[in-house]
Design a protein around this motif. Structure first.
Motif, PDB file in Angstrom:
ATOM      1  N   SER A 189      -1.555 -10.312   2.935  1.00  0.00           N
ATOM      2  CA  SER A 189      -1.055 -11.751   1.508  1.00  0.00           C
ATOM      3  C   SER A 189       0.183 -10.194   0.435  1.00  0.00           C
ATOM      4  O   SER A 189       0.437  -9.534   0.192  1.00  0.00           O
ATOM      5  CB  SER A 189      -2.198 -11.748   0.639  1.00  0.00           C
ATOM      6  N   PHE A 190       0.845 -11.650  -0.241  1.00  0.00           N
ATOM      7  CA  PHE A 190       1.358 -11.118  -1.536  1.00  0.00           C
ATOM      8  C   PHE A 190       0.764  -9.654  -2.445  1.00  0.00           C
ATOM      9  O   PHE A 190      -0.377  -9.959  -2.630  1.00  0.00           O
ATOM     10  CB  PHE A 190       1.573 -12.132  -2.540  1.00  0.00           C
ATOM     11  N   ARG A 220       1.354  -7.558  -5.826  1.00  0.00           N
ATOM     12  CA  ARG A 220       2.223  -6.701  -6.829  1.00  0.00           C
ATOM     13  C   ARG A 220       1.521  -5.430  -7.724  1.00  0.00           C
ATOM     14  O   ARG A 220       0.848  -5.112  -7.972  1.00  0.00           O
ATOM     15  CB  ARG A 220       2.353  -7.659  -8.407  1.00  0.00           C
ATOM     16  N   ASP A 272       7.076  -6.662  -6.498  1.00  0.00           N
ATOM     17  CA  ASP A 272       6.391  -7.280  -5.523  1.00  0.00           C
ATOM     18  C   ASP A 272       6.568  -7.448  -3.886  1.00  0.00           C
ATOM     19  O   ASP A 272       8.032  -7.533  -3.505  1.00  0.00           O
ATOM     20  CB  ASP A 272       7.235  -9.123  -6.042  1.00  0.00           C
ATOM     21  N   GLY A 314       6.254  -9.215  -0.150  1.00  0.00           N
ATOM     22  CA  GLY A 314       6.273 -10.015   0.063  1.00  0.00           C
ATOM     23  C   GLY A 314       6.800 -11.230  -0.417  1.00  0.00           C
ATOM     24  O   GLY A 314       7.846 -11.329  -1.073  1.00  0.00           O
ATOM     25  N   ASN A 315       6.630 -12.870  -0.047  1.00  0.00           N
ATOM     26  CA  ASN A 315       7.360 -13.669   0.097  1.00  0.00           C
ATOM     27  C   ASN A 315       8.647 -13.796  -0.181  1.00  0.00           C
ATOM     28  O   ASN A 315       9.601 -13.601  -0.489  1.00  0.00           O
ATOM     29  CB  ASN A 315       6.976 -13.711  -1.267  1.00  0.00           C
ATOM     30  N   SER A 330       2.038  -5.858   3.253  1.00  0.00           N
ATOM     31  CA  SER A 330       2.050  -5.941   1.745  1.00  0.00           C
ATOM     32  C   SER A 330       2.045  -4.119   1.180  1.00  0.00           C
ATOM     33  O   SER A 330       2.450  -3.901   0.036  1.00  0.00           O
ATOM     34  CB  SER A 330       1.866  -6.898   1.637  1.00  0.00           C
ATOM     35  N   THR A 365      -1.989 -11.622  -4.621  1.00  0.00           N
ATOM     36  CA  THR A 365      -2.158 -12.992  -4.964  1.00  0.00           C
ATOM     37  C   THR A 365      -3.346 -13.529  -5.931  1.00  0.00           C
ATOM     38  O   THR A 365      -2.611 -14.078  -6.566  1.00  0.00           O
ATOM     39  CB  THR A 365      -1.888 -13.327  -3.498  1.00  0.00           C
TER      40      THR A 365
END
Length: 505
Positions: free
Chosen positions: A269-270, A272, A304, A306-307, A449, A482
């Motif tokens: 997943s994302f 940070r 960041d 991802g996305n 990620s 996330t």
């Protein structure tokens, strides 16, 4: 990915041993200087420098041999360069032989009547010819020596020097500062030497090198920082220079600690990251279509991963589909293999997934003593680690006319080489798919990620020098998944559908 040693840049600056210009110039008279190579006080190799003058022609040969260590296995690396110049420093010929794998890479350049250089680059027996327009003002070894000795008696003077590297055929513009005379202790005595400092600025930061020169402009000591350690080359006797090397695990030195455990479900997943780097330097981590970077000031960065969104990088250029000496996408065996693997794939995304899956299974030998191999060598040997996976996948993708770049970065591992919860140097590829750059990792069988990109290139090994020192300077202060972020950002789709990462390379 094996760590690339920035010492090769230092070798460009180390001029040959002292020789007397009063000797009879009509007779070949070679002189040899030996230097021991230390990293963090431990011996990792040697440098032999030979200088010969016949009439008005000066030949300088520098032979660097080092041994890096990874998980107990020695990786011998070597670079031999030779420059032929007039006594005034005018370039006539250059030669470089790099030993980064089981085969040598050879670059030969000869000046043509019009002033351009005919260059032949041979990798794993495959030769490519190009024509090089000599960069104005670029200097080989003797030209560099003349510039150094001309400035040595002028403490406080600043000047620039354009140094040509035969191995990479690149020009390094360095800012020079004359510091002044100092007493320097060498392995076999002390000397009064002129201290000059070089600063090379690159898109990935500045590299500072200190040189201590004798009165003829020959370096007797050179020093720079690499992976948080001092890299030194010191003039001494042949016996001193050829003494046995001491083991130093370079891969372990390049690891970056993770502040937390990252199980597979978080890596899919994302994520940070809050990263700290030396303040005042350029951006240490690149922005990509899958990675967004924010400068927080004072050497702190928010990253960041991802996305994915298009626009984080420039679209592909013609160079992103061209073959080169390491990514030989025009070789018949590469083209034929790529065609067979993609089969009836309906689009570039399906082609890349098939090519990635094929390369993941194709490399079956994972010797830790491989330096850096080209795509054709990997095709022949089935041997290598993440860089070999990357160059082979890039070659196959480019053979299918899919714009593809090789990424240098780092990736998370629960355990690696006796360490736990670390980010290790790594390489993968980006391909232009459906209007954006998308990552594919053949070594780990997927992209997620926990991949942090530091730079991109065309697969040439010298490109990795640009980020070698970053691994010793980065610190990951915090990682936030996330679900822990304000706003509860939705998990993105990153690259290929994620699977269990494992710890394989």
């Amino acid at each position: 990915m094996r760590n690339r040693t920035a010492m090769l840049l230092l070798v460009l600056s180390l001029c040959p041993s002292p020789w007397s210009t009063t000797r009879a110039e009509a007779v070949a008279s070679p002189d040899t200087t030996w230097m021991t190579v230390l990293l963090g006080g431990r011996k990792i190799g040697h440098l032999e420098i030979r200088h010969e003058r016949v009439g008005d022609v000066v030949t300088t040969t520098q032979d660097l041999v080092i041994e890096l260590n990874r998980s107990g296995s020695g990786i011998p690396l070597g670079v031999l360069t030779r420059s032929v110049e007039s006594s005034a420093g005018e370039p006539l010929e250059f030669y470089a032989r790099s030993t980064l794998s089981s085969t040598d890479t050879i670059v030969e350049g000869k000046r043509q009547p019009g002033g351009d250089f005919a260059v032949t680059t041979t990798v794993d027996g495959n030769a490519r010819q190009t024509l090089l327009v000599w960069p104005p003002g670029a200097m080989l070894s003797e030209g560099q020596r003349l510039a150094l000795v001309n400035a040595a008696g002028k403490p406080g003077e600043n000047y620039t020097m354009d140094m040509f590297d035969p191995a990479s055929q690149a020009v390094a513009r360095v800012a020079m500062t004359v510091i002044g005379n100092e007493k320097v202790t060498l392995p076999e005595g002390s000397m009064i030497l002129s201290h000059q400092r070089q600063v090379l600025k690159t898109p990935r930061g500045s590299q500072t090198m200190d040189l201590w020169l004798d009165d003829q402009g020959y370096a007797r000591k050179g020093m720079l920082d690499m992976l948080g350690r001092k890299l030194e080359m010191l003039a001494c006797s042949r016996k001193c220079a050829m003494a046995p090397v001491q083991k130093m695990d370079m891969f372990r030195a390049a690891m970056v600690d993770s502040p937390r455990l990252l199980p597979a479900y978080l890596r899919s997943s994302f994520l940070r990251y809050r990263v700290r780097a030396p303040a005042g330097g350029p951006q240490p981590i690149i922005g990509t279509d899958e990675q967004h970077v924010l400068d927080l000031g004072r050497g702190n960065w928010l990253v960041d991963v991802g996305n994915p969104q298009p626009g984080g990088q420039a679209p592909p250029t013609a160079e992103d589909t061209l073959p080169n000496a390491w990514v030989q996408s025009d070789a018949p065996e590469i083209r034929d293999l790529a065609k067979r693997v993609v089969g009836d794939a309906r689009d570039d995304l399906q082609k890349m997934r098939r090519l990635r899956s094929f390369v993941s299974d194709y490399i079956t030998q994972h010797g830790l003593d491989v330096g850096y191999a080209s795509a054709l060598e990997v095709l022949r040997t089935h041997d290598g680690d993440c860089t070999e996976y990357a160059v082979l996948l890039a070659a196959l993708a480019r053979a299918e006319h899919i714009p593809t770049r090789v990424v240098t970065g780092m990736v998370y591992a629960d355990r690696f080489s006796g360490a736990s919860r670390v980010f290790v140097p790594h390489a993968w590829v980006q391909s232009w798919i459906n209007g954006r750059w998308q990552s594919f990792d053949a070594a780990l069988r997927h992209f997620d990620s926990s991949h942090i990109a530091l730079d991109t290139g065309d697969g040439d090994p010298w490109h990795f020098f640009n980020v070698a020192n970053l691994f010793g300077q980065l610190h990951i202060e915090e990682i936030t998944p996330t679900g822990e972020l304000a706003g509860n950002l939705p998990p993105p789709t990153v690259g290929e559908p994620p699977v269990s990462a494992g710890n394989g390379r």
